[in-house]
Design a protein around this motif. Sequence first.
Motif, short mmCIF file in Angstrom:
data_model
loop_
_atom_site.label_atom_id
_atom_site.label_comp_id
_atom_site.label_asym_id
_atom_site.label_seq_id
_atom_site.Cartn_x
_atom_site.Cartn_y
_atom_site.Cartn_z
N LEU A 180 139.34 47.97 107.08
CA LEU A 180 139.65 46.68 106.47
C LEU A 180 139.73 45.57 107.51
CD1 LEU A 180 142.21 47.38 103.60
CD2 LEU A 180 139.72 47.38 103.58
N ALA A 181 140.11 45.94 108.74
CA ALA A 181 140.17 44.94 109.81
C ALA A 181 138.82 44.71 110.46
CB ALA A 181 141.19 45.38 110.87
N GLY A 182 137.79 45.43 110.00
CA GLY A 182 136.47 45.26 110.57
C GLY A 182 136.29 45.90 111.93
N GLN A 183 137.15 46.88 112.25
CA GLN A 183 137.10 47.54 113.55
C GLN A 183 136.67 49.00 113.38
OE1 GLN A 183 137.57 45.85 116.38
NE2 GLN A 183 137.93 43.99 115.18
N ILE A 184 135.52 49.22 112.75
CA ILE A 184 135.05 50.57 112.48
C ILE A 184 134.82 51.35 113.78
CG2 ILE A 184 133.19 51.93 111.46
CD1 ILE A 184 132.89 49.87 109.32
N ALA A 185 134.44 50.64 114.85
CA ALA A 185 134.21 51.32 116.12
C ALA A 185 135.47 52.03 116.62
CB ALA A 185 133.73 50.32 117.17
N GLY A 186 136.63 51.52 116.20
CA GLY A 186 137.88 52.14 116.63
C GLY A 186 138.07 53.54 116.09
N ILE A 187 137.35 53.87 115.01
CA ILE A 187 137.47 55.22 114.45
C ILE A 187 136.95 56.25 115.44
CG2 ILE A 187 136.69 56.72 112.56
CD1 ILE A 187 136.55 54.25 110.79
N GLY A 188 135.93 55.88 116.22
CA GLY A 188 135.40 56.79 117.22
C GLY A 188 136.46 57.15 118.26
N PHE A 189 137.25 56.18 118.68
CA PHE A 189 138.32 56.45 119.63
C PHE A 189 139.39 57.34 119.00
CE2 PHE A 189 136.51 52.45 121.19
CZ PHE A 189 136.32 52.77 122.53
N LEU A 190 139.63 57.16 117.69
CA LEU A 190 140.61 58.00 117.00
C LEU A 190 140.14 59.44 116.95
CD1 LEU A 190 143.27 58.02 115.42
CD2 LEU A 190 141.97 57.50 113.36
N VAL A 191 138.85 59.64 116.66
CA VAL A 191 138.28 60.98 116.63
C VAL A 191 138.39 61.63 118.01
CG1 VAL A 191 136.17 62.31 116.31
CG2 VAL A 191 136.70 60.44 114.74
N ALA A 192 138.05 60.87 119.05
CA ALA A 192 138.10 61.41 120.41
C ALA A 192 139.53 61.77 120.81
CB ALA A 192 137.53 60.39 121.39
N ALA A 193 140.48 60.90 120.46
CA ALA A 193 141.88 61.16 120.81
C ALA A 193 142.40 62.42 120.13
CB ALA A 193 142.74 59.96 120.43
N LYS A 194 142.08 62.59 118.84
CA LYS A 194 142.55 63.77 118.14
C LYS A 194 141.88 65.03 118.69
CE LYS A 194 143.34 65.90 113.67
NZ LYS A 194 143.24 65.81 112.21
N SER A 195 140.61 64.94 119.06
CA SER A 195 139.91 66.09 119.61
C SER A 195 140.54 66.54 120.92
CB SER A 195 138.43 65.75 119.83
OG SER A 195 137.81 65.39 118.62
N ILE A 196 140.89 65.58 121.77
CA ILE A 196 141.50 65.92 123.05
C ILE A 196 142.88 66.54 122.86
CG2 ILE A 196 142.44 64.93 125.19
CD1 ILE A 196 140.17 62.83 125.00
N LEU A 197 143.68 65.96 121.96
CA LEU A 197 145.03 66.45 121.74
C LEU A 197 145.04 67.82 121.09
CD1 LEU A 197 146.71 63.14 120.52
CD2 LEU A 197 147.06 64.28 122.70
N ARG A 198 144.04 68.10 120.27
CA ARG A 198 143.95 69.39 119.58
C ARG A 198 143.35 70.49 120.43
NH1 ARG A 198 146.39 71.51 115.02
NH2 ARG A 198 146.40 70.04 113.30
N PHE A 199 142.65 70.11 121.49
CA PHE A 199 141.89 71.10 122.26
C PHE A 199 142.79 72.20 122.80
CE2 PHE A 199 140.15 72.65 126.30
CZ PHE A 199 138.93 73.14 125.86
N GLY A 200 143.94 71.83 123.32
CA GLY A 200 144.81 72.82 123.94
C GLY A 200 145.38 73.83 122.97
N THR A 201 145.52 73.47 121.70
CA THR A 201 146.15 74.36 120.73
C THR A 201 145.17 75.33 120.09
OG1 THR A 201 145.86 72.78 118.92
CG2 THR A 201 147.89 72.62 120.20
N ILE A 202 143.87 75.01 120.13
CA ILE A 202 142.90 75.87 119.43
C ILE A 202 141.81 76.39 120.35
CG2 ILE A 202 143.28 74.69 117.24
CD1 ILE A 202 140.73 73.12 117.70
N SER A 203 141.88 76.05 121.63
CA SER A 203 140.86 76.48 122.58
C SER A 203 140.74 78.00 122.60
CB SER A 203 141.20 75.97 123.98
OG SER A 203 140.22 76.37 124.91
N GLY A 204 139.51 78.49 122.42
CA GLY A 204 139.26 79.93 122.45
C GLY A 204 139.41 80.61 121.12
N ASP A 205 139.90 79.93 120.10
CA ASP A 205 140.07 80.52 118.77
C ASP A 205 139.05 79.87 117.84
OD1 ASP A 205 140.83 81.40 116.27
OD2 ASP A 205 142.97 81.31 116.70
N ARG A 206 137.96 80.59 117.57
CA ARG A 206 136.87 80.00 116.79
C ARG A 206 137.31 79.69 115.36
NH1 ARG A 206 130.71 82.43 115.93
NH2 ARG A 206 130.07 80.85 114.40
N LYS A 207 138.05 80.60 114.74
CA LYS A 207 138.48 80.37 113.37
C LYS A 207 139.38 79.14 113.28
CE LYS A 207 138.14 85.11 111.60
NZ LYS A 207 138.89 86.24 110.98
N ALA A 208 140.33 79.05 114.21
CA ALA A 208 141.22 77.89 114.21
C ALA A 208 140.45 76.61 114.48
CB ALA A 208 142.32 78.09 115.27
#
Length: 247
Positions: A180-208
Amino acid sequence: MIETLAALLCAHAMADFVLQTGWMVARKRHLGVMLLHGALVLLTAQAATGQVAALPLLILALLHLLIDCVKTYGRFTGLAAFLADQAAHLAALAAIAFWAPDLWATGLWPALLPEPVATALPHIFAVAAGAILAIRAGAFAIQLLMQGHALSDNPGDDGLPGGGATIGYLERALIFLLVLAGQIAGIGFLVAAKSILRFGTISGDRKATEYVIIGTLFSFGWALLIALATQSLLAALPPLEISAPRP
């Protein structure tokens, strides 16, 4: 017509995803609970449009009850049933708005409220409806989707109670606001941030990993779709006239 549709859409979102509690959902097969839900649908529509004795709103409530009865007593469950149910409700809203386009214009609010407030209110309804559908309804849709991908050792079990759901609420809210704020590019940073934060908890577990990816992509996609639809509804509404500040 568009103002009426925005008001009815907000009323529907409130009745289905805010005022309808878990207790009501669990007991909806009881006639009294079903009728209570229908009464809430009618009351929210009356409050949003400022109409008290309008026949179209009564018909809308009856249509809502009919759709819910088919889903509930037909024992239709799962994501497909949820989406079909909501599509039927949206079709009913659009039909009522097309049949009675002046529900909003002839209601109490345009007559009682100052013109700038009355003009802005449908925009507020549209944003509120979009936010509820993106954040709250999205949670139900994701829960139904992930029922088919349950893990015996769920990656969220060792985290905070309700932490995964809260993360989902926040990420969909952020996506909705960014669009709504016209900042769709910011979604890419959100995806990247969540991917980095989640990496440590699921690394090596394919199902997870696959479990988290499915849930994340669906959550992001749902919020993005609702946000874009909200943008389209806002664009169709009469533009807001904001007076320039005096020098």
